[in-house]
Scaffold this motif. Structure first.
Motif, PDB file in Angstrom:
ATOM      1  N   MET A   1      -5.477  -4.594  -0.586  1.00  0.00           N
ATOM      2  CA  MET A   1      -4.280  -4.136   0.127  1.00  0.00           C
ATOM      3  C   MET A   1      -4.164  -2.617   0.078  1.00  0.00           C
ATOM      4  O   MET A   1      -3.776  -1.984   1.064  1.00  0.00           O
ATOM      5  CB  MET A   1      -3.039  -4.767  -0.505  1.00  0.00           C
ATOM      6  CG  MET A   1      -2.958  -6.267  -0.350  1.00  0.00           C
ATOM      7  SD  MET A   1      -1.445  -6.939  -1.100  1.00  0.00           S
ATOM      8  CE  MET A   1      -1.807  -8.703  -1.004  1.00  0.00           C
ATOM      9  N   TYR A   2      -4.510  -2.035  -1.059  1.00  0.00           N
ATOM     10  CA  TYR A   2      -4.423  -0.579  -1.185  1.00  0.00           C
ATOM     11  C   TYR A   2      -5.422   0.120  -0.265  1.00  0.00           C
ATOM     12  O   TYR A   2      -5.117   1.136   0.366  1.00  0.00           O
ATOM     13  CB  TYR A   2      -4.680  -0.176  -2.637  1.00  0.00           C
ATOM     14  CG  TYR A   2      -4.758   1.319  -2.846  1.00  0.00           C
ATOM     15  CD1 TYR A   2      -3.617   2.112  -2.765  1.00  0.00           C
ATOM     16  CD2 TYR A   2      -5.984   1.943  -3.111  1.00  0.00           C
ATOM     17  CE1 TYR A   2      -3.690   3.491  -2.946  1.00  0.00           C
ATOM     18  CE2 TYR A   2      -6.064   3.312  -3.302  1.00  0.00           C
ATOM     19  CZ  TYR A   2      -4.910   4.078  -3.215  1.00  0.00           C
ATOM     20  OH  TYR A   2      -4.988   5.439  -3.388  1.00  0.00           O
ATOM     21  N   ASN A   3      -6.617  -0.442  -0.148  1.00  0.00           N
ATOM     22  CA  ASN A   3      -7.681   0.175   0.652  1.00  0.00           C
ATOM     23  C   ASN A   3      -7.683  -0.290   2.107  1.00  0.00           C
ATOM     24  O   ASN A   3      -8.519   0.158   2.894  1.00  0.00           O
ATOM     25  CB  ASN A   3      -9.043  -0.142   0.027  1.00  0.00           C
ATOM     26  CG  ASN A   3      -9.226   0.510  -1.330  1.00  0.00           C
ATOM     27  OD1 ASN A   3      -8.972   1.699  -1.488  1.00  0.00           O
ATOM     28  ND2 ASN A   3      -9.639  -0.273  -2.320  1.00  0.00           N
TER      29      ASN A   3
ATOM     30  N   ASP B   1      -1.333   5.526   2.493  1.00  0.00           N
ATOM     31  CA  ASP B   1      -0.475   6.248   3.431  1.00  0.00           C
ATOM     32  C   ASP B   1       0.917   6.522   2.862  1.00  0.00           C
ATOM     33  O   ASP B   1       1.768   7.085   3.550  1.00  0.00           O
ATOM     34  CB  ASP B   1      -0.331   5.449   4.732  1.00  0.00           C
ATOM     35  CG  ASP B   1      -1.663   5.317   5.456  1.00  0.00           C
ATOM     36  OD1 ASP B   1      -2.460   6.275   5.383  1.00  0.00           O
ATOM     37  OD2 ASP B   1      -1.906   4.260   6.065  1.00  0.00           O
ATOM     38  N   GLY B   2       1.154   6.111   1.610  1.00  0.00           N
ATOM     39  CA  GLY B   2       2.426   6.383   0.963  1.00  0.00           C
ATOM     40  C   GLY B   2       3.483   5.318   1.159  1.00  0.00           C
ATOM     41  O   GLY B   2       4.614   5.476   0.678  1.00  0.00           O
ATOM     42  N   TYR B   3       3.132   4.256   1.864  1.00  0.00           N
ATOM     43  CA  TYR B   3       4.117   3.203   2.083  1.00  0.00           C
ATOM     44  C   TYR B   3       4.213   2.295   0.857  1.00  0.00           C
ATOM     45  O   TYR B   3       3.193   1.915   0.271  1.00  0.00           O
ATOM     46  CB  TYR B   3       3.756   2.374   3.318  1.00  0.00           C
ATOM     47  CG  TYR B   3       3.878   3.138   4.605  1.00  0.00           C
ATOM     48  CD1 TYR B   3       5.128   3.425   5.144  1.00  0.00           C
ATOM     49  CD2 TYR B   3       2.740   3.575   5.280  1.00  0.00           C
ATOM     50  CE1 TYR B   3       5.247   4.135   6.339  1.00  0.00           C
ATOM     51  CE2 TYR B   3       2.842   4.291   6.477  1.00  0.00           C
ATOM     52  CZ  TYR B   3       4.100   4.563   6.995  1.00  0.00           C
ATOM     53  OH  TYR B   3       4.204   5.273   8.172  1.00  0.00           O
ATOM     54  N   LYS B   4       5.444   1.967   0.495  1.00  0.00           N
ATOM     55  CA  LYS B   4       5.683   1.115  -0.665  1.00  0.00           C
ATOM     56  C   LYS B   4       5.819  -0.340  -0.213  1.00  0.00           C
ATOM     57  O   LYS B   4       6.477  -0.634   0.781  1.00  0.00           O
ATOM     58  CB  LYS B   4       6.957   1.552  -1.390  1.00  0.00           C
ATOM     59  CG  LYS B   4       7.259   0.754  -2.658  1.00  0.00           C
ATOM     60  CD  LYS B   4       8.583   1.177  -3.283  1.00  0.00           C
ATOM     61  CE  LYS B   4       8.517   2.594  -3.808  1.00  0.00           C
ATOM     62  NZ  LYS B   4       9.749   2.929  -4.575  1.00  0.00           N
ATOM     63  N   LYS B   5       5.206  -1.224  -0.964  1.00  0.00           N
ATOM     64  CA  LYS B   5       5.268  -2.648  -0.648  1.00  0.00           C
ATOM     65  C   LYS B   5       5.564  -3.429  -1.925  1.00  0.00           C
ATOM     66  O   LYS B   5       4.931  -3.205  -2.953  1.00  0.00           O
ATOM     67  CB  LYS B   5       3.951  -3.128  -0.032  1.00  0.00           C
ATOM     68  CG  LYS B   5       3.970  -4.582   0.428  1.00  0.00           C
ATOM     69  CD  LYS B   5       2.695  -4.945   1.131  1.00  0.00           C
ATOM     70  CE  LYS B   5       2.707  -6.375   1.661  1.00  0.00           C
ATOM     71  NZ  LYS B   5       3.748  -6.591   2.686  1.00  0.00           N
ATOM     72  N   GLN B   6       6.528  -4.308  -1.843  1.00  0.00           N
ATOM     73  CA  GLN B   6       6.867  -5.157  -2.984  1.00  0.00           C
ATOM     74  C   GLN B   6       6.308  -6.556  -2.752  1.00  0.00           C
ATOM     75  O   GLN B   6       6.472  -7.128  -1.672  1.00  0.00           O
ATOM     76  CB  GLN B   6       8.377  -5.208  -3.189  1.00  0.00           C
ATOM     77  CG  GLN B   6       8.961  -3.865  -3.624  1.00  0.00           C
ATOM     78  CD  GLN B   6      10.452  -3.931  -3.886  1.00  0.00           C
ATOM     79  OE1 GLN B   6      11.164  -4.712  -3.259  1.00  0.00           O
ATOM     80  NE2 GLN B   6      10.929  -3.110  -4.812  1.00  0.00           N
ATOM     81  N   LEU B   7       5.666  -7.097  -3.761  1.00  0.00           N
ATOM     82  CA  LEU B   7       4.994  -8.385  -3.649  1.00  0.00           C
ATOM     83  C   LEU B   7       5.394  -9.287  -4.813  1.00  0.00           C
ATOM     84  O   LEU B   7       5.702  -8.817  -5.905  1.00  0.00           O
ATOM     85  CB  LEU B   7       3.468  -8.195  -3.666  1.00  0.00           C
ATOM     86  CG  LEU B   7       2.863  -7.278  -2.600  1.00  0.00           C
ATOM     87  CD1 LEU B   7       1.444  -6.914  -2.975  1.00  0.00           C
ATOM     88  CD2 LEU B   7       2.888  -7.964  -1.248  1.00  0.00           C
TER      89      LEU B   7
END
Length: 389
Positions: free
Chosen positions: A285-287, A248-254
């Motif tokens: 997480m991506y899917n 969905d284009g949301y960025k997540k930092q892990l």
């Protein structure tokens, strides 16, 4: 007469032995000299002098960090050594002391917090100076708490027949500190490159960095009652830093972090397997699809289970003695389960133990190793929960 003389000689020998058992290094020399000055000379007009003091010094030594992102090495600047000095003082008397009260200008759960001084120089004189500074701050803090505590007890008309301060039997633990020898930097760099290079197989990853940081922490402790310890914790931190952009284009930092007790010939393969598992979790997480409302049982991963148990159980078993507080009717930092002795708090198949003498578990270093605690008392194994109770 011979029996009496033999007894006296044994007592003298034990006293000399106790004094000589302190390790011969500048850490204990500085702590012992400063503690002597504190207990004999520290006094301000109108304030009681300390009757108990303790110092703790932590020396953190670091190797150069091996760091790479998508297979490319990048520099990480770290200090080669960091020394922190801590002090805690108790003033007044054992009957009426400066502990057990929440200072009005601090959060309640900081009432017993030690004072630290970072950036201490690596020699006797620099450490003496740092200990002097933290002692001064600890004394001022103890004096403020002492005055507020006495005023609070007068206001509430609190009287007690028992002492505030009852020291436990003092103990000591000393181990020879291992030499802090350089790691194989080239090998660590190769691992960091290979692990981070695997991130190139996932187009949705905008960052996939791996840092490998060996370090050794030497800990020294001494109090005015004769308790002391010296021991070392050596471990290697491996950290993944990830930036993921989902469908969905949301960025997540892990971030993910593991600790290794030691580097062995199998370490490279173990890290590669850990890396593969982490990448598969990132695929999930991506899917992942947006969740829906759910009510029902929850299965926790091992990491989540540990965090859950720590927050719900361990946190609420700590601080079983509430502090006196003018701010709150009851101490909010006190363990919520302190009144649940004998009651069910977990599943009846669960047993929970506190094992402070354990240094590793399944090859992972444990942060709770403490053969002697910070009151100079020998640590013991405790059964906290048995059969869920």
């Amino acid at each position: 007469m011979k029996k009496l003389l033999f007894t006296l000689l044994c007592m003298c020998s034990a006293g000399l032995c106790g004094a000589e058992e302190l390790p011969d290094n500048y850490f204990f020399a500085a702590m012992q000299d400063e503690l002597s000055r504190t207990m004999k000379q520290l006094k301000r007009p109108g304030l009681p002098r300390p009757f108990y003091g303790a110092y703790k010094v932590e020396e953190l030594q670091r190797f150069p960090v091996a760091a790479a992102s998508f297979g490319q090495l990048y520099p990480v600047t770290v200090s080669d050594a960091q020394i922190e000095a801590y002090a805690v003082l108790n003033i007044g008397s054992a009957k009426e002391d400066s502990m057990g009260y929440a200072h009005e200008s601090y959060w309640v759960d900081y009432a017993y917090r030690l004072w630290s001084d970072e950036g201490t120089g690596k020699n006797y004189h620099a450490l003496r100076q740092a200990l002097w500074r933290v002692t001064d701050r600890a004394y001022i803090f103890a004096a403020e708490v002492y005055q507020q505590k006495q005023a609070y007890k007068r206001q509430k008309n609190l009287h007690q027949d028992w002492p505030d301060f009852v020291p436990g039997k003092q103990a000591h633990y000393v181990e020879t500190l291992p030499a802090f020898t350089p790691a194989d930097t080239e090998e660590l760099q190769t691992w960091a490159q290979d692990l981070s290079q695997a991130g190139r197989t996932r187009a949705y990853l905008e960052q996939f960095a791996v840092e490998i940081a060996p370090q050794q922490q030497n800990v020294y402790y001494l109090n005015s009652l004769g308790g002391f310890y010296q021991w070392a914790r050596r471990a290697t931190r491996v950290e993944w830093k990830v930036t993921l952009r989902n469908k969905d284009g949301y960025k997540k930092q892990l971030r993910r972090e593991i600790w290794l007790a030691e580097i062995t010939p199998q370490t490279g393969a173990e890290l590669a397997a850990e890396n593969t598992v982490f990448l598969e979790e990132l695929d999930g997480m991506y899917n992942a699809q947006k969740g829906t409302t759910y009510v029902g049982p929850v299965l926790l991963t091992p990491d989540a289970a540990g965090g859950f148990l720590g927050h719900v159980l361990v946190k609420n078993l700590q601080n079983v003695n509430p502090l006196l507080s003018a701010q709150f009717p009851s101490d909010p930092s006190a363990g919520k389960l302190r009144g649940n002795l004998g009651l069910r708090v977990l599943s009846n198949v669960a047993d929970v133990y506190d094992k402070p003498h354990e240094r590793t578990f399944n090859g992972k270093p444990l942060g709770g190793f403490m053969p002697v605690d910070d009151e100079g008392v020998a640590a013991q194994e405790l059964a906290l929960v048995t059969g869920g109770k």
